[in-house]
Design a protein around this motif. Structure first.
Motif, PDB file in Angstrom:
ATOM      1  N   GLY A  25      63.078  35.289  49.017  1.00 28.40           N
ATOM      2  CA  GLY A  25      63.514  36.675  48.904  1.00 28.40           C
ATOM      3  C   GLY A  25      62.615  37.572  48.088  1.00 28.40           C
ATOM      4  N   LEU A  26      61.518  37.029  47.590  1.00 24.33           N
ATOM      5  CA  LEU A  26      60.596  37.826  46.778  1.00 24.33           C
ATOM      6  C   LEU A  26      59.740  38.713  47.674  1.00 24.33           C
ATOM      7  N   ASP A  27      59.319  39.846  47.135  1.00 20.70           N
ATOM      8  CA  ASP A  27      58.400  40.729  47.846  1.00 20.70           C
ATOM      9  C   ASP A  27      56.978  40.268  47.577  1.00 20.70           C
ATOM     10  N   VAL A  28      56.164  40.275  48.638  1.00 17.20           N
ATOM     11  CA  VAL A  28      54.803  39.760  48.542  1.00 17.20           C
ATOM     12  C   VAL A  28      53.845  40.737  49.223  1.00 17.20           C
ATOM     13  N   LEU A  29      52.808  41.114  48.499  1.00 17.09           N
ATOM     14  CA  LEU A  29      51.709  41.894  49.053  1.00 17.09           C
ATOM     15  C   LEU A  29      50.572  40.935  49.355  1.00 17.09           C
ATOM     16  N   VAL A  30      50.083  40.956  50.581  1.00 11.27           N
ATOM     17  CA  VAL A  30      48.927  40.140  50.976  1.00 11.27           C
ATOM     18  C   VAL A  30      47.828  41.093  51.378  1.00 11.27           C
ATOM     19  N   HIS A  31      46.643  40.884  50.837  1.00 14.02           N
ATOM     20  CA  HIS A  31      45.536  41.754  51.210  1.00 14.02           C
ATOM     21  C   HIS A  31      44.216  40.991  51.223  1.00 14.02           C
ATOM     22  N   PRO A  32      43.264  41.475  52.031  1.00 15.33           N
ATOM     23  CA  PRO A  32      41.948  40.855  52.061  1.00 15.33           C
ATOM     24  C   PRO A  32      41.116  41.317  50.872  1.00 15.33           C
ATOM     25  N   GLU A  33      40.049  40.624  50.625  1.00 17.08           N
ATOM     26  CA  GLU A  33      39.041  41.010  49.650  1.00 17.08           C
ATOM     27  C   GLU A  33      37.793  41.392  50.429  1.00 17.08           C
ATOM     28  N   THR A  34      37.559  42.702  50.580  1.00 17.63           N
ATOM     29  CA  THR A  34      36.385  43.182  51.326  1.00 17.63           C
ATOM     30  C   THR A  34      35.407  43.929  50.440  1.00 17.63           C
ATOM     31  N   GLY A  35      35.782  44.143  49.169  1.00 18.14           N
ATOM     32  CA  GLY A  35      34.961  44.946  48.282  1.00 18.14           C
ATOM     33  C   GLY A  35      35.451  46.375  48.173  1.00 18.14           C
TER      34      GLY A  35
END
Length: 118
Positions: free
Chosen positions: A78-88
């Protein structure tokens, strides 16, 4: 201009929690560390940087994405999760390139603008 996925050096998942959900966050963290090749960041019990809530970061390589993200989809408690790439480009990575599991929280875009593209 089209961007190429080859530019993705890695991924971050930011696991958000509050005092009531910290135990759930600890369970998710423990399982992530035991099951996958990830780097577990420090606990931040107060908002930090562009993040609006307490969180910890989980860093992983592109070849772990297909393992880590489906597991998080089913086991985030139930936790909120932000997923993002590392592109600079921190601004684009945390905004237009981001995906959310759970509620989409408002990141501090002004902070991201101040730090620029690195």
């Amino acid at each position: 201009m089209k961007e190429d996925a080859i530019a993705i050096a890695g991924f971050h998942a930011h696991i958000y929690y509050d005092p009531a959900s910290r135990d759930a966050a600890a369970r998710v963290r423990e399982e992530l560390g035991a099951r996958f090749e990830v780097q577990l960041g420090r606990w931040h019990d107060l908002p930090i940087g562009p993040h609006p809530k307490a969180m910890y970061q989980v860093a992983f390589s592109p070849n772990q994405f297909a393992n880590v993200i489906p597991w998080l989809m089913l086991n985030r408690e139930g936790l909120d999760v932000l997923v993002h790439p590392e592109t600079g480009n921190a601004f684009a990575d945390h905004t237009k390139h981001a995906l959310w599991l759970g509620e989409k929280l408002e990141v501090n875009v002004e902070f991201l603008r101040r730090i620029g593209t690195t």
